[in-house]
Design an enzyme around this catalytic site. Structure first.
Site, PDB file in Angstrom:
ATOM      1  N   ASP A 176      47.458 -47.647   5.752  1.00  0.00           N
ATOM      2  CA  ASP A 176      48.281 -46.502   6.144  1.00  0.00           C
ATOM      3  C   ASP A 176      49.535 -46.967   6.888  1.00  0.00           C
ATOM      4  O   ASP A 176      49.458 -47.831   7.762  1.00  0.00           O
ATOM      5  CB  ASP A 176      47.429 -45.593   7.054  1.00  0.00           C
ATOM      6  CG  ASP A 176      48.076 -44.255   7.309  1.00  0.00           C
ATOM      7  OD1 ASP A 176      48.354 -43.532   6.342  1.00  0.00           O
ATOM      8  OD2 ASP A 176      48.309 -43.927   8.499  1.00  0.00           O
ATOM      9  N   GLU A 197      38.042 -64.764   2.775  1.00  0.00           N
ATOM     10  CA  GLU A 197      36.710 -65.280   3.144  1.00  0.00           C
ATOM     11  C   GLU A 197      35.639 -64.610   2.287  1.00  0.00           C
ATOM     12  O   GLU A 197      34.527 -65.099   2.160  1.00  0.00           O
ATOM     13  CB  GLU A 197      36.393 -64.956   4.620  1.00  0.00           C
ATOM     14  CG  GLU A 197      37.234 -65.718   5.621  1.00  0.00           C
ATOM     15  CD  GLU A 197      37.112 -65.117   7.028  1.00  0.00           C
ATOM     16  OE1 GLU A 197      36.157 -64.338   7.294  1.00  0.00           O
ATOM     17  OE2 GLU A 197      37.990 -65.416   7.861  1.00  0.00           O
TER      18      GLU A 197
HETATM   19  C1  NOJ Z   1      50.280 -41.510   5.808  1.00  0.00           C
HETATM   20  C2  NOJ Z   1      49.132 -40.655   5.368  1.00  0.00           C
HETATM   21  O1  NOJ Z   1      49.046 -40.663   3.972  1.00  0.00           O
HETATM   22  C3  NOJ Z   1      49.384 -39.287   5.933  1.00  0.00           C
HETATM   23  O2  NOJ Z   1      48.495 -38.327   5.413  1.00  0.00           O
HETATM   24  C4  NOJ Z   1      49.301 -39.372   7.432  1.00  0.00           C
HETATM   25  O3  NOJ Z   1      49.649 -38.129   7.986  1.00  0.00           O
HETATM   26  C5  NOJ Z   1      50.259 -40.438   7.987  1.00  0.00           C
HETATM   27  N1  NOJ Z   1      50.235 -41.634   7.234  1.00  0.00           N
HETATM   28  C6  NOJ Z   1      49.891 -40.774   9.411  1.00  0.00           C
HETATM   29  O4  NOJ Z   1      48.698 -41.490   9.445  1.00  0.00           O
END
Ligand code: NOJ
Length: 553
Positions: free
Chosen positions: A213, A267
């Site tokens: 993310d 790993e």
């Molecule tokens: C990207 C994620 O796909 C989204 O849904 C989220 O709100 C933001 N990152 C923050 O984590």
């Protein structure tokens, strides 16, 4: 154009079809209105029949759900609303039995404010080692800089009102997203250590990889200088607003983190994947998939190209070129849980601005046109070399819920912008499985976001027996993609005399997408391998209707 140089096609993810499960909205086994892990297990046969190689699960961790699970309170467990660790183990095992891999979502930019580490940091007070896990700053009377949260409002929250500790006067913490999502301090080796142990914990349980993310946001520019956008990102003209520039995006230091993670993954063998969510230019994105870093990055240019032939062309060529330099395959992404569903985007004129979400009082899409185009685009996309993502419901042709009642909205953007920006709930409405069951078979409890009546038309059970359904189109074409090994092929553009008719030859198959509004005649072809609509063939030519995608030979 050659799609790969780094090595052979032996790594599964280079050609994989990866299906995104948004657990809250996928399938509810215990009838509480929320999807769960058992719900996913129950649908594995469906996914196997669809023909996917892997599942990417959006966050499944304990979370106060300030951002639908992207605010993780415990990185080492399963949200009790979704199930247990044992059930998660069972999901991994049962998926593997069906030859389906499991990729989970790692959220390393921020945690939940309810996470113990952050609570300990608040408790421990200024300048403590606990505070150093996050981005606390001292600044008298005003925020430490002008950064705005991506969900609206400033990116800084004052500490003193939270702790009632006078020593916290003029202390702030950073959150690029909601205040409930404090940013980690990636300058701190302890943060690195924490995430290495996180990776090992889930790798030991058997996961096949991680979708990372906000991969481009973890490291901030030294000194945290002001940015050009200012504290209210949503007040800025969308043409000036960009997710790709700013002192918190794409800092060189992020790459060290992924090199470190790659070593941990190695790993466990070289088949474990890291997938970058980084909204950047193809050239910048390619740096994340160098041999010693991640495996894939989402090609968001493809999703953003919408129904615009020149942009789709560029979204094919530019990433292939950029990734080719580092030997990484390209991914094809039409939808995800953060954007308006493709079926709906294509049902508007290309200039429609839906970046703020769509509500009842906005112009509504042409659903039939949108669906025809989405099917055309899907067929064309399934013939491209590389890896493909499918967002749950895409295979049903599910539209965005553009008439979601505002009072049901849960996206933090809606709340944080004082109801100015509707946000992303419309693509997160629970999946319809059975046309005639309560809540369309999602579960018997009231769903966390309401489903519209017309969702019944898209239910999986209705589509299952209908050879002409979107679901069966996906099944058929994914099977052909595999049989013809098109994912291992190349892109050779063919000029058909009209730049709005895309044509690519891949392993002897001519992939065509007619993006014009009239039929086109294509010469020197004798058979239709696959198509999203009726293609008339005869006398060595094919007539491909408007908005249709076809594979010809
Ligand atoms: C990207 C994620 O796909 C989204 O849904 C989220 O709100 C933001 N990152 C923050 O984590």
């Amino acid at each position: 154009m050659t799609n790969v140089q780094r090595s052979d096609w032996d790594q599964w993810w280079r050609t994989a079809v990866i299906y995104q499960v948004y657990p809250r909205s996928f399938s509810d086994s215990n009838n509480d209105g929320l999807g769960d892990v058992r719900g996913v297990i129950n649908r594995l046969d469906y996914l196997q029949k669809l023909g996917v190689d892997a599942i990417w699960m959006s966050p499944h961790y304990p979370s106060p759900q300030a951002d639908a699970g992207y605010d993780v309170a415990d990185y080492f467990d399963v949200n009790p609303e979704y199930g247990t660790l044992e059930e998660f183990d069972e999901l991994i095992a049962q998926a593997h039995e069906r030859d389906i891999k499991i990729i989970i979502d790692i959220v390393p930019n921020h945690s939940s404010d309810q996470m113990k580490l952050f609570q300990d940091a608040l408790e421990a007070g200024p300048n403590s080692p606990e505070r150093d896990m996050y981005m606390f700053r001292f600044s008298e009377g005003k925020c430490p800089n002008n950064w705005g949260s991506l969900f609206g409002g400033p990116a800084w929250t004052a500490v003193e009102p939270l702790t009632n500790n006078e020593a916290d006067r003029n202390w702030w913490y950073l959150h690029l997203f909601a205040p409930e999502q404090p940013d980690f301090n990636w300058e701190n080796p302890k943060v690195h250590e924490f995430f290495r142990s996180y990776l090992r914990f889930w790798l030991d349980r058997g996961v096949d990889g991680f979708r990372v993310d906000v991969a481009h946001g973890l490291v901030k520019e030294e000194g945290l200088p002001d940015d050009k956008v200012g504290p209210d990102r949503w007040a800025v003209d969308p043409d000036e607003y960009t997710q790709t520039e700013g002192p918190f995006w794409d800092q060189p230091g992020v790459h060290d983190i992924y090199r470190e993670w790659r070593r941990v993954l190695d790993e466990y063998g070289r088949d474990r994947v890291l997938v970058a969510e980084a909204w950047l230019t193809p050239e910048r994105e390619a740096l994340y998939v160098r041999e010693d870093e991640m495996s894939q990055q989402f090609n968001f240019n493809y999703l953003e190209a919408n129904w615009n032939a020149e942009r789709v062309r560029a979204a094919i060529n530019d990433p292939i070129k950029a990734n080719g330099v580092v030997g990484a395959p390209v991914t094809w992404v039409m939808s995800n849980h953060d954007v308006v569903r493709a079926t709906t985007r294509y049902g508007y004129e290309p200039q429609m601005d839906y970046g703020r979400g769509i509500g009842v009082d906005d112009p509504q899409p042409d659903r039939e046109l949108g669906l025809a185009r989405a099917k055309g685009m899907a067929v064309f996309t399934m013939g491209l070399p590389g890896s493909m993502y499918i967002y749950q419901g895409e295979e049903l042709g599910l539209p965005e819920v553009t008439d979601l009642p505002d009072e049901s909205r849960q996206d933090p953007t809606w709340l944080r912008t004082g109801h100015q920006v509707r946000g992303r709930d419309g693509c997160r409405v629970p999946i319809p499985w059975e046309a005639d069951a309560p809540h369309f078979g999602f579960g018997t409890g009231d769903t966390w976001l309401p489903q519209p009546d017309y969702f019944g038309e898209f239910a999986a059970d209705v589509q299952d027996d209908d050879p002409a359904s979107t679901l069966n189109l996906y099944r058929r074409v994914l099977k052909l993609r595999r049989e013809l090994e098109l994912a291992k092929g190349d892109v050779e553009w063919v000029d058909l005399g009209d730049r709005s008719v895309l044509a690519i030859r891949n392993r002897g198959v001519l992939l065509v997408l007619n993006m014009t509004s009239r039929p086109v005649t294509i010469k020197d072809v004798t058979s239709v391998v696959a198509s999203s609509c009726d293609v008339v063939i005869g006398d060595g030519e094919a007539v491909v209707p408007a908005n249709c995608g076809a594979w010809l030979r």
